[in-house]
Design a protein around this motif. Structure first.
Motif: not given
Length: 297
Positions: A124-126, A131
Motif C-alpha cells: 500500500s502506498y497510502d 498492506d
C-alpha cells in the motif's frame, strides 16, 4: 511629571503589543507546525504486510506434484527435454519483489495440460491503509470478477423425504431433517462450504463431495485468509473443449493464483466432465494448500 507619565504609557502600550504578537505566534505554531512527538495530532502509520519477499515460483512446485498435474511429463523419453519440462518457464515481470510466476505446458497422448502459478505481494502506498487491507480489497475485486454463482442450498422437501421419521412419528419435528441426514452422509448437509465434510488428513482437497452442487465455482474455506475456486469450459463445435480450474487465495499481503487447464486431443471430448471434474479441482486445491504452507512456514 507629565513627560514621565507619557513615557510610561508608551512603554506599557509597546509591552502589550509585544505580548499580543508573541501569543499570536504561539497559537499559529500549534496549528501550522504540528509537533511530530504529539500523539494527539500525529496519525499512526498503517502496519506493513507480513511478507517482504516472494518465493521462487518455478521451484515452488515439486516434481511429484507436477507428475500428478501434468501426466505427459513422464511420457517424455528424452531426459533433457523432461528436465526442461519440470523446470517450467518464468513469466515476465518488472519487479520480482512484487510479482512472480511460472508456467508449465506438457502434452500427453490424451491431452495438453497447462499449469500457471502466480504470486503477487501487495504494497500500500497510502500510509493510512495497511498492506493487508490493500491486499484484501484487491482480492475482493478479483473474486468479484470471477462472478461466482450463488451458493447452492439443499431443498427442505428433499431432506424431509429422505428422513424415515417424517411420516412415522407425528410428534417428531421435521425441522432437523434439513440440517442432518439420517444416513450420516456428510454430502447431504455439507452445503457450499467444503469444510463441512470430515477429513482425516485436514487437506482441503480431500473434503470435496462428488456431487455436482459442491463442484460449482465457490468460496473456499480453510485456505489462507480468503480463497475461491472457479471452474469453466471453453471451446465448442470443431474445437476440443478446454477446462480451466482456477484457485486463488490470499495470505496476509500475498495473493496466490493457480490456473490449471486441460484440453483433450480429440474433438468433442470434454476434459473431466462433472462430476469427474472433481479430479482437476482436487489437484489444484492440493497444490494451493502446499503453497499456503510454504508461505506460512
Amino acid at each position: 511629571m507629565q513627560r514621565k507619565a507619557y513615557v510610561s504609557g508608551v512603554v506599557a502600550l509597546l509591552a502589550a503589543l509585544l505580548a499580543g504578537c508573541t501569543g499570536s505566534s504561539d497559537d499559529g505554531g500549534d496549528t501550522d507546525n504540528a509537533n511530530p512527538g504529539d500523539t494527539g495530532t500525529a496519525s499512526a502509520a498503517a502496519q506493513p504486510g507480513k511478507y517482504r519477499t516472494l518465493p521462487e515460483p518455478c521451484g515452488a512446485v515439486g516434481q511429484d506434484t507436477l507428475d500428478s498435474l501434468l501426466p505427459g511429463i513422464q511420457q517424455i523419453a528424452d531426459q533433457e527435454q523432461r528436465d526442461k519440462a519440470y523446470a517450467g518457464e518464468a513469466t515476465p515481470t518488472f519487479d520480482t519483489d512484487r510479482k512472480v510466476g511460472c508456467r508449465w505446458t506438457v502434452e500427453s497422448t490424451d491431452a495438453t495440460d497447462h499449469l500457471l502459478v502466480d504470486f503477487e505481494r501487495v504494497v500500500s502506498y497510502d500510509n493510512s491503509v495497511s498492506d493487508d487491507t490493500e491486499a484484501q480489497q484487491l482480492f475482493a475485486t478479483k473474486e468479484e470478477a470471477a462472478d461466482l454463482p450463488e451458493p447452492a442450498t439443499s431443498s427442505p422437501s428433499t431432506s424431509a423425504s429422505n428422513s424415515p421419521s417424517t411420516s412415522a412419528s407425528p410428534g417428531t419435528s421435521t425441522g432437523t431433517s434439513t440440517d442432518e441426514s439420517p444416513s450420516g452422509d456428510p454430502s447431504d448437509s455439507a452445503g457450499p462450504s467444503d469444510s463441512a465434510a470430515p477429513s482425516g488428513s485436514g487437506s482441503p482437497s480431500s473434503s470435496i463431495s462428488a456431487t455436482p452442487s459442491t463442484l460449482q465455482p465457490r468460496i473456499l474455506e480453510g485456505l489462507g485468509d480468503d480463497a475461491f475456486l472457479d471452474d469453466a469450459l471453453s471451446g465448442s463445435g470443431s474445437t476440443a473443449q478446454q477446462r480451466t480450474v482456477t484457485v486463488a487465495f490470499r495470505t496476509s499481503n500475498v495473493i496466490v493464483t493457480i490456473a490449471y487447464e486441460e484440453q483433450p486431443m480429440t474433438v468433442g471430448v470434454t476434459p473431466n466432465s462433472t462430476p469427474d471434474s472433481k479430479e482437476m479441482q482436487d489437484k489444484a486445491r492440493k497444490l494451493a494448500a502446499q503453497l499456503a504452507e510454504t508461505l506460512t512456514s
